[in-house]
Design a protein around this motif. Structure first.
Motif, PDB file in Angstrom:
ATOM      1  N   PHE A 148       4.901   8.711   6.065  1.00  0.00           N
ATOM      2  CA  PHE A 148       6.247   8.180   5.842  1.00  0.00           C
ATOM      3  C   PHE A 148       6.288   7.351   4.558  1.00  0.00           C
ATOM      4  CE2 PHE A 148       9.284   4.637   6.517  1.00  0.00           C
ATOM      5  CZ  PHE A 148      10.455   5.352   6.646  1.00  0.00           C
ATOM      6  N   MET A 149       5.273   6.514   4.388  1.00  0.00           N
ATOM      7  CA  MET A 149       5.247   5.618   3.237  1.00  0.00           C
ATOM      8  C   MET A 149       5.276   6.397   1.923  1.00  0.00           C
ATOM      9  SD  MET A 149       2.458   2.635   2.550  1.00  0.00           S
ATOM     10  CE  MET A 149       1.035   3.663   2.192  1.00  0.00           C
ATOM     11  N   TYR A 150       4.420   7.406   1.817  1.00  0.00           N
ATOM     12  CA  TYR A 150       4.349   8.162   0.565  1.00  0.00           C
ATOM     13  C   TYR A 150       5.629   8.974   0.343  1.00  0.00           C
ATOM     14  CZ  TYR A 150      -0.580   6.868   0.710  1.00  0.00           C
ATOM     15  OH  TYR A 150      -1.750   6.155   0.754  1.00  0.00           O
ATOM     16  N   TYR A 174       2.257   6.962   9.623  1.00  0.00           N
ATOM     17  CA  TYR A 174       2.889   5.871   8.884  1.00  0.00           C
ATOM     18  C   TYR A 174       2.619   6.014   7.384  1.00  0.00           C
ATOM     19  CZ  TYR A 174       2.465   4.761  13.727  1.00  0.00           C
ATOM     20  OH  TYR A 174       2.494   4.877  15.086  1.00  0.00           O
ATOM     21  N   ASP A 175       1.402   6.430   7.058  1.00  0.00           N
ATOM     22  CA  ASP A 175       1.099   6.707   5.651  1.00  0.00           C
ATOM     23  C   ASP A 175       1.964   7.848   5.136  1.00  0.00           C
ATOM     24  OD1 ASP A 175      -0.815   4.797   5.726  1.00  0.00           O
ATOM     25  OD2 ASP A 175      -2.510   6.099   5.240  1.00  0.00           O
ATOM     26  N   MET A 197      -1.138   0.401  10.498  1.00  0.00           N
ATOM     27  CA  MET A 197      -1.448   0.941   9.182  1.00  0.00           C
ATOM     28  C   MET A 197      -2.847   0.462   8.820  1.00  0.00           C
ATOM     29  SD  MET A 197       2.151   0.965   7.176  1.00  0.00           S
ATOM     30  CE  MET A 197       1.860   2.558   6.437  1.00  0.00           C
ATOM     31  N   ASN A 201       8.277   6.631  -0.854  1.00  0.00           N
ATOM     32  CA  ASN A 201       8.055   6.255  -2.253  1.00  0.00           C
ATOM     33  C   ASN A 201       8.573   7.348  -3.188  1.00  0.00           C
ATOM     34  OD1 ASN A 201       6.952   3.783  -1.600  1.00  0.00           O
ATOM     35  ND2 ASN A 201       4.825   4.495  -1.694  1.00  0.00           N
ATOM     36  N   LEU A 236      10.256   2.279   9.776  1.00  0.00           N
ATOM     37  CA  LEU A 236       8.794   2.216   9.836  1.00  0.00           C
ATOM     38  C   LEU A 236       8.376   1.008  10.674  1.00  0.00           C
ATOM     39  CD1 LEU A 236       6.014   3.209   8.941  1.00  0.00           C
ATOM     40  CD2 LEU A 236       6.274   1.877   6.849  1.00  0.00           C
TER      41      LEU A 236
END
Lengths: 409, 410
Positions: free
Chosen positions: B386-388, B383-384, A347, B391, A370
């Motif tokens: 997935f993260m957003y 990965y970003d 990341m 959230n 993740l």
């Protein structure tokens, strides 16, 4: 091919990554058939190194090496070292002058094909070899003064030496595209004159036996059993490392996920400031300062940690990220880190973007999927670049510059 | 008679903005962001409209007027329709005009361009129904042929089509990939049916001739570059020896976005249409017409799910890693609770997250090679993405909790 390597340190007498990189590079070059004389500015036993000749330029005790670390360019004028032979105190500048004298003499006998100088510390000796003996000069940049100063000014003396070395070099090797860009943008060196050769993990680090020593970090282990996620960073606490941004991000992340433990491993001028900041942000309970660690204790930190953060404002490469990857950490790197150029399963964030870093830490700590995807990916990537590849790149550069060798000296 | 069945897929997702954990429970806007940000739906829609939708719609409409035998089929997702209505309503108007000529057929699909069939059958049918009724409202057209998101298809879906698809929605056929591993020696240039199907038929994509245009047209490393109309016409003639129906199925954005205007793609298409129709026995057909061209040549069975993506032609681009699985499982796991609330905004936000583009952005399959997945992603990394997405899910969970509290109080 005969190579004169101008170095400043070799393990175990090293203060940082420069010595490790030089050792691994030389070992790989030697196995490619290079014949290397490696010069260091101190006298110590390096009999374990059998693939090249280690030459001492001064009769200094290597103990004093720690006081004149390759990275403490701010302190170069400070008087730090007692010279046993001359019974007086000398500074890094004095050591460099004597190093140059030695090289000038050494080249009367030794006739290398290429001179390979590492960082500003030995650039003057490299320039001398080129001027006085017509030898082609390769300047290897592991870090620039811009990096060391967190892109704020820096020491003008170091800048001047760095600049002259870069201008005089026949070819420059930078440890990342980010460093290449700094050399090009800040020093105005032509783009084509700079090649990129990334670093790789220390071979000893990969091959040596390691097992976790449980009693080193009992508290952290206990917290992990309670469901805490351990986030670590390792390095010198200097402005270059962007640690105050990381501390702010830690506070933001803890506000969303209290079960986070931050381990700041290392030491440096920002240490007290960082401790103060942790207190001001009311997260001292979640932040652990280990002090300077190396060897087993350092590896135990990697081993116990879940997430490794490289928060540097400017990081030419960032070997610690590969070390953490070797121990199965999820990596969160600033886009300003060279190592981010070769890794994809990581990341990223901009060093100033505290919210994004906090977001990423929370996301990894909350999602097993993740975390495991990143771990699986990085385990396949972190060894992709080998020292053999880097040595091949160097030899290509040597072949190119040896055209510049002048015989009329 | 020899026929080209030209089918184009029109879609835009609602991308999740850089929605951070600090927005969760405070700000329920997942979709709208600053115009110049990477995830700006408005900016991307307007860009593609200018580069692709407008010029290609004009090209199609022009050819419809010139040639009564020129026909096109298009699937248009609900999320595209909503964005067009908001940012460029003239596009909707133009589709309406074209549909009215009878030369354009609209194909049915899930409103949200989702893979709901593989997660929740009820949700799937409700999205198909919503799409069918929206198309009816906007264009006065009842969809008769179906396609599932990403051309996903397996025998189970074939069976659904022949029963529920036919009985509830009136579908007569479906489009999917004509993948060699399934077809074997058989040619995609015929009409097929699913095992045991009696009501419905299948049209299979001629992927070689389709991909020559969609992917390879401007590839200078391709030995056939540059692709001329003469050459392509010749390939069409040759391929007709394997059957007289050529199914050219591709993304609408092939024209202008994937292949930029300066590659000559529009001139190529214009010229190809004219050239093809200049031969007496040649025609274009809609998907409905194609289904009736001949009796099914054979049954084809696809026990494993086939899609039109990547070299694997499977679902691995959407469900190939644990992030994608986790995200989809949590998302579909919330369904009944979300619907129970009866809160239309909440339900709408949840449904927009079912769009298949979201898991696609999380694909790590070729992430290392920096290929198409990376090119089409509005995020820095999978990965970003997935993260957003997660959230946004957390925020939905928060809204659910709040809703429950409210209902317990009242």
């Amino acid at each position: 091919m005969k190579i004169l390597m101008l170095g400043w340190e070799l393990p175990p007498h090293n203060s940082g990554g420069l010595g490790v990189a030089c050792l691994n590079l030389s070992r790989a070059l030697a196995s490619e058939g290079a014949d290397i004389d490696f010069v260091v500015p101190y006298t110590a036993d390096h009999s374990d190194i059998d693939f090249m000749k280690v030459v001492s330029a001064l009769k200094l005790d290597p103990l004093f090496r720690y006081g004149m670390g390759a990275y403490d360019s701010q302190k170069i004028e400070e008087v730090i070292i007692p010279d046993a032979s001359e019974q007086k105190l000398i500074s890094i500048r004095d050591v460099q002058a004597k190093y140059c004298d030695f090289i000038n003499e050494y080249l009367m006998e030794f006739k290398p094909d290429v001179v390979h100088a590492h960082d500003w510390l030995t650039f003057e000796a490299g320039i001398l070899a080129k001027k006085n003996y017509g030898l082609p000069l390769v300047a290897h940049v592991h870090a620039t003064e811009f990096d060391r100063s967190g892109m704020n000014g820096g020491n003008p003396v170091v800048h001047a030496i760095e600049y002259e070395g870069l201008v005089m070099a026949d070819k420059i090797i930078a440890v990342s595209k980010a460093t290449k860009k700094i050399i090009h943008d800040r020093y105005g060196i032509p783009w084509d004159k700079i090649d990129v050769a990334y670093n790789s993990l220390d071979e000893d680090f990969v091959t040596s036996d390691y097992s976790f020593k449980a009693d080193h970090y009992k508290y952290i282990e206990a917290m992990k059993r309670l469901g805490y996620t351990v986030v670590s960073t390792v390095g010198r606490f200097t402005i270059q490392k962007g640690l105050s941004h990381m501390m702010h991000a830690a506070a933001r992340a803890i506000s969303k996920e209290p079960k986070l433990l931050f381990v700041f491993a290392g030491d440096g001028e920002e240490r007290e400031q960082l401790m103060q900041l942790a207190a001001d942000l009311h997260i001292s309970n979640n932040v652990i300062f280990t002090g300077f660690v190396r060897g087993q204790r350092l590896r135990d930190i990697y081993e116990i940690s879940d997430i490794f953060v490289m928060s540097s404002v400017s990081e030419p490469f960032g070997l610690t990220a590969l070390e953490a990857a070797h121990h199965g950490n999820v990596l969160i790197l600033t886009k300003q880190s060279g190592v981010a150029e070769v890794l994809k399963s990581v990341m990223e964030y901009d060093f100033w973007d505290e919210e994004k870093l906090a977001d990423e830490i929370v996301a990894v700590s909350k999602s097993g999927a993740l975390k495991s995807t990143l771990q699986d990916g990085i385990s396949r990537e972190y060894l992709k670049i080998s020292w053999d590849d880097i040595a091949k790149k160097c030899i290509q550069v040597y072949n190119e510059v040896s055209k510049h060798k002048r015989n009329n000296f | 008679m020899r026929a080209i069945c030209l089918y184009l897929h029109v879609h835009q997702p609602y991308r999740v903005r850089a929605y951070s954990i600090f927005n969760v429970a405070r700000d329920h806007n997942y979709w709208n962001t600053d115009f110049y940000s990477k995830q700006s739906n408005e900016r991307i829609f307007k860009k593609v409209a200018e580069k692709s939708y407008h010029p290609m719609f004009d090209l199609i409409e022009g050819n419809i007027k010139r040639f009564p035998d020129f026909k096109v089929s298009m699937s248009i997702t609900g999320t595209w329709l909503e964005q067009a209505e908001e940012w460029d309503p003239s596009l909707i108007e133009q589709v309406r005009r074209m549909v009215a000529t009878g030369q354009v057929e609209i194909i049915g699909e899930t409103y949200y361009h989702s893979l709901a069939f593989f997660h929740n059958r009820e949700e799937f049918e409700s999205q198909v129904a919503r799409h069918q009724s929206r198309i009816q409202e906007l264009f006065g057209f009842k969809t008769r042929v179906f396609r599932d998101t990403e051309f996903a298809y397996n025998d189970e879906l074939g069976a659904w089509l022949d029963n529920e698809g036919f009985n509830k929605f009136g579908f007569r056929g479906m489009l999917t990939e004509g993948w060699d591993k399934v077809l074997g020696w058989r040619s995609p240039n015929h009409v097929y049916r699913a095992p045991g199907a009696v009501n419905t038929r299948l049209l299979l994509k001629n992927y070689r001739l389709s991909d020559d245009i969609a992917f390879r047209f401007s590839d200078r490393g391709w030995k056939e570059w540059p692709l001329t109309v003469d050459k392509y016409q010749n390939w069409l003639d040759m391929d007709c020896l394997r059957g007289n129906l050529i199914n050219l199925f591709m993304d609408f954005e092939t024209f202008g976005e994937n292949q930029w205007a300066d590659t000559g793609i529009f001139e190529f298409m214009n010229c190809l249409i004219e050239r093809w129709l200049s031969v007496y026995e040649n025609k274009f057909v809609t998907c409905s017409e194609a289904l009736e061209l001949e009796e099914p040549a054979d049954e084809v069975s696809m026990p494993q799910t086939v899609t039109w993506a990547d070299t694997e032609r499977d679902l691995s681009a959407w469900a190939g890693n644990s992030m994608q699985e986790e995200a989809e499982n949590i998302l579909y796991g919330m369904r009944s609770e979300i619907l129970e609330t009866g809160d239309q905004r909440l339900i709408e936000d949840w449904r927009r997250l079912t769009t298949s583009d979201h898991p696609y952005y999380m694909c790590t399959k070729y992430w290392n090679d920096g290929d198409v997945h990376a090119y089409f992603s509005p995020y820095d990394s999978p990965y970003d993405a997935f993260m957003y997405f997660m959230n946004a899910i957390r925020d939905l969970q928060y809204r659910l909790l709040n809703d429950k509290k409210k209902r317990n109080l009242s």
